[in-house]
Write a protein that holds these residues in place. Structure first.
Motif, PDB file in Angstrom:
ATOM      1  N   ALA A  32      47.996   3.478 -34.347  1.00  0.00           N
ATOM      2  CA  ALA A  32      49.252   3.566 -33.597  1.00  0.00           C
ATOM      3  C   ALA A  32      49.201   2.695 -32.351  1.00  0.00           C
ATOM      4  O   ALA A  32      50.217   2.456 -31.708  1.00  0.00           O
ATOM      5  CB  ALA A  32      49.517   5.012 -33.200  1.00  0.00           C
ATOM      6  N   ASN A  33      47.995   2.207 -32.008  1.00  0.00           N
ATOM      7  CA  ASN A  33      47.827   1.389 -30.800  1.00  0.00           C
ATOM      8  C   ASN A  33      47.368  -0.004 -31.152  1.00  0.00           C
ATOM      9  O   ASN A  33      46.881  -0.256 -32.252  1.00  0.00           O
ATOM     10  CB  ASN A  33      46.774   2.017 -29.878  1.00  0.00           C
ATOM     11  N   SER A  34      47.497  -0.897 -30.160  1.00  0.00           N
ATOM     12  CA  SER A  34      47.034  -2.256 -30.379  1.00  0.00           C
ATOM     13  C   SER A  34      46.680  -2.891 -29.035  1.00  0.00           C
ATOM     14  O   SER A  34      47.350  -2.656 -28.040  1.00  0.00           O
ATOM     15  CB  SER A  34      48.140  -3.062 -31.060  1.00  0.00           C
ATOM     16  N   GLN A  35      45.615  -3.666 -29.036  1.00  0.00           N
ATOM     17  CA  GLN A  35      45.268  -4.439 -27.833  1.00  0.00           C
ATOM     18  C   GLN A  35      45.481  -5.898 -28.205  1.00  0.00           C
ATOM     19  O   GLN A  35      44.748  -6.455 -29.018  1.00  0.00           O
ATOM     20  CB  GLN A  35      43.829  -4.192 -27.424  1.00  0.00           C
ATOM     21  N   ALA A  36      46.479  -6.506 -27.612  1.00  0.00           N
ATOM     22  CA  ALA A  36      46.888  -7.841 -28.057  1.00  0.00           C
ATOM     23  C   ALA A  36      46.784  -8.871 -26.942  1.00  0.00           C
ATOM     24  O   ALA A  36      46.788  -8.543 -25.757  1.00  0.00           O
ATOM     25  CB  ALA A  36      48.324  -7.796 -28.565  1.00  0.00           C
ATOM     26  N   THR A  37      46.693 -10.109 -27.377  1.00  0.00           N
ATOM     27  CA  THR A  37      46.774 -11.248 -26.466  1.00  0.00           C
ATOM     28  C   THR A  37      47.964 -12.084 -26.925  1.00  0.00           C
ATOM     29  O   THR A  37      48.102 -12.353 -28.121  1.00  0.00           O
ATOM     30  CB  THR A  37      45.478 -12.085 -26.542  1.00  0.00           C
ATOM     31  N   LEU A  38      48.815 -12.456 -25.973  1.00  0.00           N
ATOM     32  CA  LEU A  38      49.979 -13.277 -26.324  1.00  0.00           C
ATOM     33  C   LEU A  38      49.684 -14.732 -25.971  1.00  0.00           C
ATOM     34  O   LEU A  38      49.234 -15.025 -24.858  1.00  0.00           O
ATOM     35  CB  LEU A  38      51.228 -12.823 -25.563  1.00  0.00           C
ATOM     36  N   LEU A  39      49.928 -15.626 -26.915  1.00  0.00           N
ATOM     37  CA  LEU A  39      49.730 -17.056 -26.662  1.00  0.00           C
ATOM     38  C   LEU A  39      51.058 -17.767 -26.862  1.00  0.00           C
ATOM     39  O   LEU A  39      51.802 -17.449 -27.798  1.00  0.00           O
ATOM     40  CB  LEU A  39      48.692 -17.633 -27.636  1.00  0.00           C
ATOM     41  N   PHE A  40      51.334 -18.729 -25.981  1.00  0.00           N
ATOM     42  CA  PHE A  40      52.605 -19.444 -26.046  1.00  0.00           C
ATOM     43  C   PHE A  40      52.365 -20.931 -26.289  1.00  0.00           C
ATOM     44  O   PHE A  40      51.291 -21.451 -25.956  1.00  0.00           O
ATOM     45  CB  PHE A  40      53.383 -19.255 -24.736  1.00  0.00           C
ATOM     46  N   ALA A  41      53.384 -21.595 -26.830  1.00  0.00           N
ATOM     47  CA  ALA A  41      53.255 -23.021 -27.149  1.00  0.00           C
ATOM     48  C   ALA A  41      52.929 -23.852 -25.911  1.00  0.00           C
ATOM     49  O   ALA A  41      52.276 -24.884 -26.010  1.00  0.00           O
ATOM     50  CB  ALA A  41      54.556 -23.518 -27.796  1.00  0.00           C
ATOM     51  N   ASN A  42      53.357 -23.405 -24.713  1.00  0.00           N
ATOM     52  CA  ASN A  42      53.077 -24.175 -23.491  1.00  0.00           C
ATOM     53  C   ASN A  42      51.670 -23.920 -22.946  1.00  0.00           C
ATOM     54  O   ASN A  42      51.328 -24.389 -21.864  1.00  0.00           O
ATOM     55  CB  ASN A  42      54.122 -23.873 -22.409  1.00  0.00           C
ATOM     56  N   GLY A  43      50.858 -23.153 -23.670  1.00  0.00           N
ATOM     57  CA  GLY A  43      49.479 -22.916 -23.251  1.00  0.00           C
ATOM     58  C   GLY A  43      49.267 -21.606 -22.509  1.00  0.00           C
ATOM     59  O   GLY A  43      48.128 -21.200 -22.273  1.00  0.00           O
ATOM     60  N   ASP A  44      50.361 -20.923 -22.144  1.00  0.00           N
ATOM     61  CA  ASP A  44      50.193 -19.642 -21.434  1.00  0.00           C
ATOM     62  C   ASP A  44      49.500 -18.622 -22.331  1.00  0.00           C
ATOM     63  O   ASP A  44      49.762 -18.558 -23.546  1.00  0.00           O
ATOM     64  CB  ASP A  44      51.567 -19.066 -21.039  1.00  0.00           C
ATOM     65  N   VAL A  45      48.632 -17.845 -21.713  1.00  0.00           N
ATOM     66  CA  VAL A  45      47.929 -16.769 -22.434  1.00  0.00           C
ATOM     67  C   VAL A  45      48.069 -15.496 -21.608  1.00  0.00           C
ATOM     68  O   VAL A  45      47.812 -15.505 -20.411  1.00  0.00           O
ATOM     69  CB  VAL A  45      46.425 -17.109 -22.614  1.00  0.00           C
TER      70      VAL A  45
END
Ligand code: C5P
Length: 413
Positions: free
Chosen positions: A369-382
Motif C-alpha cells: 500500500a506504500n511506496s518510496q519513489a524518486t521522481l526524475l524529470f526530462a530537465n534533469g530535476d530529481v
C-alpha cells in the motif's frame, strides 16, 4: 524537495471541505450513517441535517457521534452566537448531499418549498447539490417523480440514480439507494471542477496484463494496479477528464472517470493508442508484460499420459510508452528497479524520451500500500520522496507534473 519527516503531500480533495449531508425519511437512512462516517474519516467538515421523518429511522445522536457536531432539524435551529440558521449553513457549504432522498423531499425541492432546515438550506445554498434518491419502484417511476427529477436536473442538481435490487417492501425493483462510492464520486466531480487540470485529458494505465497460453492459461504478474488507480483518482480530483486503461489484475477499478478494460499487452497498447489521440498526459503505471507466448493455442493444451510438457516460446510485446504517438502528449513512465535506482532510471527516461519518470524499489512497492519513489524529470530535476501511501504519492506525482506541462497546455487554477 529533500526527503524529510516534515514532507507533507498535498491534501486530498475532500480534506477540510464543508459538506452538508441531508438525510430524509426512508429506510435507507441507516446507510447514511456509513456515508457520514466515511466522509468524516476523509477529513470532511461534515454537517448533518435530518428531516423529521428521518429521525424516525435513525437517531440524530448517531450522526452527532460521527460528526461531533449538532444535527440540524428545524428551520429555527442554529441561530445561536454567530450562526444565522440555514443561511450560515447554506453559505458555508462546499457541497450539499441529500442521501437518501425520498420522493417527498424531491417533490419539496422541485417546488422550492421551505418547511424544514433541509429544504431551507437547499434553497439558500449556492453550492453544488447532489441527490441520491431511494424509494419504492413505483414511486420512482411515477410521472410526478420523473417530472420532479427532470426539473431538478434542469436546474443543475446532480442526480445519482438509484439501483435495481432488493427493496424494503421485499420486492425487487428500481429505487435502491446507490453505493456510497458512486455518491462520493459525484461529490468529487463537483468539487474538482475548475481544478488545475480542468479541460485536460489524462490517460492512466493500471495493473498487470495476461498473456494467453491457451484459452484457460496465461502468463501474468503480481501487479495489483493500486498505483494506477490512485493516479486516476488524483488526476480526477485535480479536475482532469480521466480515462483509465486497466488490466485484468485490477479488482477495484477507479470509481471516477471512464474505465476501459483489457487483457493483454497488445489490447492495452491499442486502447492507449486510441485514447491518447486527443489526450494531454499519459501516465503508464501498468506493469505491462514484456513477453507473450508466440502463439496462443486455440484449444486447451491436454496433458495426456506420456505427453511431454509443452514448450512455450515467448516473443516480445510492443513497448507502449516507446511507440505511443507523442505530439503534445506529456509522458510519465514508471520504473521498478532493484539496484542503482537513479542511474538506471535516468537512462530509461532518456531511452524512452519521457517527460517524467517515477522510479521505485521493485520489491518494496509491488503489492504494497506504500511506496518510496524518486521522481526524475526530462530537465534533469530529481526529487527523492519519503515513504508515502500510494494515494499520497499519486497526489504528489500529479501536483508535480502540473507545472511541468508545456505552458500552452497548463490551465492555471
Ligand atoms: O522498460 P520498462 O518495462 O522497465 O519500463 C517501464 C515503463 O514502461 C512503465 O511505465 C510501463 O508501464 C511501460 N511499459 C510499456 N510497454 C511495455 C512495457 C512497459 O509501456 N511493453
Amino acid at each position: 524537495m529533500p526527503p524529510t519527516d516534515r514532507f507533507a503531500p498535498p491534501p486530498s480533495l475532500l480534506t477540510g471541505k464543508r459538506i452538508v449531508l441531508g438525510v430524509t425519511g426512508g429506510i435507507a437512512a441507516y446507510k447514511a450513517a456509513d456515508h457520514a462516517s466515511y466522509l468524516a474519516q476523509q477529513g470532511v467538515d461534515l454537517r448533518v441535517v435530518m428531516t423529521a421523518a428521518a429521525t424516525r429511522f435513525v437517531g440524530p445522536m448517531t450522526f452527532e457521534a460521527i460528526t461531533r457536531q449538532p444535527v440540524y432539524r428545524d428551520v429555527f435551529d442554529g441561530w445561536a452566537g454567530e450562526e444565522a440558521g440555514h443561511v450560515t449553513l447554506a453559505a458555508s457549504a462546499d457541497a450539499v448531499i441529500v442521501a437518501p432522498a425520498t420522493a417527498n423531499t424531491i417533490a419539496r425541492m422541485a417546488q422550492g418549498m421551505v418547511d424544514d432546515m433541509l429544504t431551507a438550506t437547499l434553497l439558500a445554498t449556492q453550492a453544488p447539490i447532489i441527490v441520491a434518491p431511494a424509494m419504492e419502484h413505483h414511486m420512482w417511476h411515477h410521472p410526478a417523480t420523473r417530472a420532479n427529477i427532470e426539473l431538478l436536473r434542469s436546474r443543475g442538481v446532480t442526480i445519482v440514480e438509484p439501483e435495481s435490487g432488493h427493496l424494503a417492501s421485499g420486492a425487487n425493483g428500481d429505487g435502491r439507494l446507490t453505493s456510497r462510492d458512486r455518491i462520493v464520486a459525484a461529490v468529487r466531480e463537483q468539487l474538482a471542477r475548475g481544478g488545475p487540470l480542468a479541460g485536460r485529458k489524462v490517460v492512466v494505465s493500471a495493473g498487470g496484463t495476461h498473456e494467453a497460453i491457451d484459452p484457460v492459461r496465461f502468463i501474468g504478474n503480481r501487479s495489483s494496479g493500486q498505483m494506477g488507480v490512485a493516479l486516476a483518482d488524483a488526476a480526477f480530483d485535480a479536475g482532469a477528464d480521466v480515462v483509465s486503461v486497466v488490466g485484468p489484475t485490477v479488482t477495484v477499478p477507479p470509481m471516477v472517470g471512464r474505465v476501459e478494460r483489457c487483457e493483454s499487452a497488445r489490447e492495452m497498447s491499442a486502447l492507449v493508442q486510441e485514447e491518447t489521440g486527443d489526450a494531454d498526459v499519459l501516465i503508464m503505471a501498468a506493469a505491462v508484460a514484456d513477453f507473450r507466448p508466440e502463439s496462443a493455442v486455440a484449444s486447451k493444451i491436454k496433458k495426456g499420459p506420456g505427453d511431454d510438457a509443452p514448450i512455450v516460446r515467448l516473443t516480445r510485446n510492443p513497448d507502449i510508452l516507446a511507440t505511443v504517438k507523442r505530439d503534445g502528449l506529456f509522458l510519465v513512465g514508471f520504473a521498478a528497479e532493484t539496484d542503482d535506482l537513479v542511474a538506471n532510471s535516468q537512462a530509461k527516461l532518456q531511452a524512452k524520451a519521457l517527460d517524467m519518470l517515477v522510479a521505485n524499489d521493485a520489491v518494496a512497492t509491488i503489492g504494497s500500500a506504500n511506496s518510496q519513489a524518486t521522481l526524475l524529470f526530462a530537465n534533469g530535476d530529481v526529487i527523492q520522496l519519503p515513504l508515502l501511501a500510494k494515494a499520497e504519492l499519486a497526489r504528489v506525482i500529479v501536483h508535480q507534473l502540473i507545472p511541468a506541462l508545456p505552458e500552452a497546455e497548463r490551465k492555471d487554477a
